[in-house]
Design a protein around this motif. Structure first.
Motif, PDB file in Angstrom:
ATOM      1  N   ASP A  22       1.147  -0.957   0.025  1.00  0.00           N
ATOM      2  CA  ASP A  22      -0.494  -0.167  -0.215  1.00  0.00           C
ATOM      3  C   ASP A  22       0.694   0.813  -0.529  1.00  0.00           C
ATOM      4  N   GLN A  52       3.749   1.629  -1.183  1.00  0.00           N
ATOM      5  CA  GLN A  52       4.030   1.800  -2.394  1.00  0.00           C
ATOM      6  C   GLN A  52       3.729   2.012  -3.181  1.00  0.00           C
ATOM      7  N   MET A  53       2.671   1.461  -3.608  1.00  0.00           N
ATOM      8  CA  MET A  53       0.913   2.064  -4.286  1.00  0.00           C
ATOM      9  C   MET A  53       1.220   3.370  -4.337  1.00  0.00           C
ATOM     10  N   GLU A  54       1.179   4.221  -3.056  1.00  0.00           N
ATOM     11  CA  GLU A  54       0.623   5.148  -2.636  1.00  0.00           C
ATOM     12  C   GLU A  54       1.857   6.555  -3.175  1.00  0.00           C
ATOM     13  N   LEU A  66       4.348   5.808  -5.798  1.00  0.00           N
ATOM     14  CA  LEU A  66       3.979   5.787  -7.259  1.00  0.00           C
ATOM     15  C   LEU A  66       2.690   6.502  -7.375  1.00  0.00           C
ATOM     16  N   ARG A  67       1.636   5.965  -6.949  1.00  0.00           N
ATOM     17  CA  ARG A  67       0.741   7.482  -7.365  1.00  0.00           C
ATOM     18  C   ARG A  67       0.691   8.672  -7.093  1.00  0.00           C
ATOM     19  N   GLY A  68       1.610   9.286  -6.402  1.00  0.00           N
ATOM     20  CA  GLY A  68       1.537   9.879  -6.080  1.00  0.00           C
ATOM     21  C   GLY A  68       3.198  10.673  -7.362  1.00  0.00           C
ATOM     22  N   LEU A 127       2.738   9.760  -9.727  1.00  0.00           N
ATOM     23  CA  LEU A 127       2.575   9.788 -11.597  1.00  0.00           C
ATOM     24  C   LEU A 127       1.397  11.490 -11.895  1.00  0.00           C
ATOM     25  N   GLN A 128       0.535  10.875 -10.279  1.00  0.00           N
ATOM     26  CA  GLN A 128      -0.251  12.852 -10.572  1.00  0.00           C
ATOM     27  C   GLN A 128       0.964  14.071 -10.311  1.00  0.00           C
ATOM     28  N   SER A 129       2.119  13.945  -9.474  1.00  0.00           N
ATOM     29  CA  SER A 129       2.690  15.233 -10.323  1.00  0.00           C
ATOM     30  C   SER A 129       3.833  15.055 -11.437  1.00  0.00           C
TER      31      SER A 129
END
Length: 94
Positions: free
Chosen positions: A71, A73-75, A77-79, A81-83
């Motif tokens: 979880d 690591q996914m968070e 990665l999500r951050g 990608l969003q940037s």
């Protein structure tokens, strides 16, 4: 002659009885040895099972710990990608 034949029969009967008793004693001794071996093997098996459990615990950490790490690591990665998505298009091509 009948006394002699009777005493021979008695000796044969005693010899047979003694032989059967020796065979029984030998069988009981073999049984005790086999039971001791089984007890040793069962104790060894229990020790190996405990060792296997210990090694499995080392190689397969707690499921909740693994899920929490995934979880995080996914968070991250999500951050990231969003940037990247938030950047203007011309900055990405530069």
């Amino acid at each position: 002659m009948s006394d002699e034949a009777g005493s021979v029969a008695v000796r044969l009967w005693r010899d047979r009885a003694q032989l059967r008793e020796e065979e029984r004693n030998d069988a009981q001794a073999r049984l005790r040895i086999a039971q001791e071996k089984v007890a040793i093997l069962m104790a060894e098996n229990e020790r190996l099972e405990a060792e296997n459990e210990r090694l499995r615990a080392l190689h397969a950490p707690d499921e909740s710990v693994a899920q929490a790490e995934t979880d995080l690591q996914m968070e991250a990665l999500r951050g990231a990608l969003q940037s990247l998505i938030a950047q203007p298009v011309n900055r990405l091509n530069a």
